[in-house]
Structure formats: C-alpha cells, structure tokens
Design an enzyme around this catalytic site. Structure first.
Site, PDB file in Angstrom:
ATOM      1  CD  GLU A  65    -112.059 -36.170 -74.529  1.00  0.00           C
ATOM      2  OE1 GLU A  65    -112.047 -37.663 -74.045  1.00  0.00           O
ATOM      3  OE2 GLU A  65    -112.729 -36.016 -75.454  1.00  0.00           O
ATOM      4  CE1 TYR A 148    -109.979 -40.937 -76.333  1.00  0.00           C
ATOM      5  CE2 TYR A 148    -110.000 -40.267 -74.147  1.00  0.00           C
ATOM      6  CZ  TYR A 148    -110.522 -40.346 -75.430  1.00  0.00           C
ATOM      7  OH  TYR A 148    -111.562 -39.587 -75.616  1.00  0.00           O
ATOM      8  CG  ASP A 166    -112.055 -44.555 -77.528  1.00  0.00           C
ATOM      9  OD1 ASP A 166    -112.145 -44.816 -78.725  1.00  0.00           O
ATOM     10  OD2 ASP A 166    -113.531 -44.074 -76.864  1.00  0.00           O
TER      11      ASP A 166
END
Length: 319
Positions: A65, A148, A166
């Site tokens: 991520e 996020y 996102d």
DNA sequence: TAGGCGTGGCT
DNA sequence: TAGCCAAGCCT
C-alpha cells in the site's frame, strides 16, 4: 488514544449509520452495482499480484500500500518482492540502516516513503510487538499512513470493511453516481460520505467491493480513454447515460518537472544511491547548472533525513 | 487547504 | 511533443 466510542458518522457507516439521508440518489440501483462490480472483479481482477494472495502477511499488504501511493503497480511489484525477501517482517526492516531502505527503494519515486516505512517498522517493533496494527486509528498514527492507507490495510490485511477512498474509487463514483467525468480537486466530506453510503451492507461484500471498485477504476474506468464497452455497469452509469460530458470543473493541478527542485533532488539521490561510499560535494554539484539550487536541494534532503552530511563536503545515505 | 514531493509510461 | 496521470501524505 482517541476513543472508538464516538467516531465520525461519515467514517463508520456500517457500525454507525448516519442520521442524514443517504447521499446516493434513489435512482441508483446500488445492489446491482455491487453485484456486477464484485462479479467483474472475480472474473477480471489481477489475482496474480503477490499481496493479493491468501498467504500474504499484513506486513506484505502494508508494504504494497505504501509503495503504491501515486505509483503504478507494475513498477511496485519487483521492488516489493525484493523488500519482502530481504525484510520479511517489520523487525527485519527496523534492524536495517534507514539508508539501506532508501537505496533499496530504487527509482520508485517519493523516496521519503522509504524513510517513513523504516520509521513505521520501528514503531511496530516498539509499540505493537513487531506486528502491523489492525485498526485505522493505530495505523493512522504511523508515519506515512494517511486516511487511504489506514483504511486499505485494515480492509485488505484484516478484513475490516473500512471506507477505502483512493483516486480510482473517487473517479468511478463520480462517473457512475454523480455523472461527472472527474471528481473534485480535493476529497471533501460529502465525497467521503458518498463513498461510505455506496458500500454494501454485508461485510464480505463490502470487503470485496473495496478492492473491486478500485480495480475497476484502474483497469476500465481509467482517467483517459475509459473502456466503457468493457464496463460491467455501463448501462447504469450516470456519466455514460448522459453521453459522457466533458469535465467542466476548475483546472486540474499540473505537475511541473523540468528544472524543478524535485528533479534536482531526484538526481542527487540517484547519485548517492549508486555510490556505496560517501560522495564528495564536487561530484554532486553538476546535477544542475544553478549551484544555488543544488545546494538548496541538498540541504532539503538533509533536512528530510534522506541524506547524511559526514562533513560539509561529503555526503551519503543515512547510516 | 494548496502546494511540494519522484519517476516513467502513455496519449 | 509535452503534458497527463498514477492504490497519497504532510505541512
């Protein structure tokens, strides 16, 4: 430590339903949207990505991520594999020199992310018994983790159906539900609430939806040249039904590059990554014509902790 | 909250 | 070709 008993309603739609009316127009058949998008993901999603495999650790998900922030996945995968082989747990990365993280980052871009990953790994060792924390609150407290990433790690690593928003999700919702080509410049409360109200109520469906709608935005509902003919929800997409009207909002912020400090910082760091010993200033000064700019950028890299000055004229990655 | 922060592929 | 854009974060 913030209490979990009084969360923002817009942030916990599943456990704390908003008292306000639903932000999604009643004309939008959400259940059909959920079913179609989730089925499309089952058929077309990129399941070969290593961090999507069943055995991937939360650390692997966390790494993916952060590496994926503003970075195409195709460039992330090889670096992710190198990092996971070299530092398979937070403790392994925390034990390494921060400069090694910056070096192993290679040319992924935004190298402060490498430094923050190292810091985050250190926090995991010191406060979380060497593990990736699972709640958004704990994740948000880690360096380099924003709304996020906290939601994404909670969802993808731990199965907690947070609202994952996102750039892909924002674009898909702007088109399918709001009928606009692009979302606003900045994410606001109303848009976050729209994303929350758009989620399936069922926990498993919500977890799948989070990754599926992102994937749809990444592969089909792309920014330029959307492939509506391949889209599973084209027949109920408000933007498509309206004839795909052009974007008419405020001008989107462009990213300049040539001659900027960003370019000079990147080139300086590139030279320091390539060298495995301290580099004399004389070998760095010619990265740009403007010596004042070079020194300013070098200073800013030192201030960021990305570069360590051994003397006033010798530099290296931080040990 | 607007702007800074890397890098490279695509149109 | 020269922008546009990409699983954002931080100040």
């Amino acid at each position: 430590m913030p209490s979990r008993s009084a969360p923002e309603p817009t942030e916990r739609p599943l456990s704390q339903p908003s008292s306000q009316p639903l932000s999604v127009p009643s004309s939008v058949p959400l259940s059909v949207l959920h079913a179609r998008v989730n089925q499309w993901y089952a058929d077309e999603g990129r399941k070969h990505l290593p961090w999507r495999e069943a055995g991937c650790s939360p650390w692997g998900v966390f790494l993916s991520e952060v590496m994926s922030q503003q970075t195409p996945l195709a460039r992330v995968e090889p670096i992710w594999r190198e990092w996971m082989a070299r530092w398979p747990t937070p403790g392994d990365l925390a034990a390494a020199a921060p400069g090694e993280a910056v070096r192993a980052w290679g040319r992924l871009g935004y190298p402060r992310r490498a430094l923050r990953l190292h810091e985050a790994a250190t926090v995991m060792v010191e406060r979380h018994d060497g593990h990736v924390p699972s709640t958004p609150e704990e994740l948000l407290a880690l360096p380099g983790v924003g709304a996020y990433t906290a939601a994404a790690v909670s969802c993808f690593a731990f199965g907690i159906p947070e609202v994952v928003v996102d750039t892909n999700v924002r674009r898909v919702l702007a088109r399918t539900i709001e009928g606009k080509a692009f979302p606003n410049l900045t994410l606001n409360r109303a848009e976050t609430r729209l994303a929350a109200d758009s989620m399936p109520a069922d926990l498993d469906d919500a977890n799948t939806w989070n990754v599926a709608v992102m994937e749809l935005g990444a592969l089909v509902c792309v920014a330029r040249g959307p492939r509506c003919e391949e889209c599973p929800v084209a027949d109920l997409c408000a933007w498509n039904l309206a004839g795909r009207p052009a974007y008419d909002g405020p001008p989107r912020r462009g990213q300049t590059w040539h001659g900027t400090d960003r370019q000079v910082r990147g080139e300086l760091l590139h030279r320091l990554r390539e060298a495995h010993a301290a580099v004399p200033l004389a070998l760095l000064e010619d990265v740009a014509d403007d010596r004042t700019q070079v020194m300013r950028c070098l200073d800013s890299l030192v201030a960021d902790g990305l570069v360590e000055p051994l003397t006033r004229s010798r530099f290296r990655l931080p040990a």
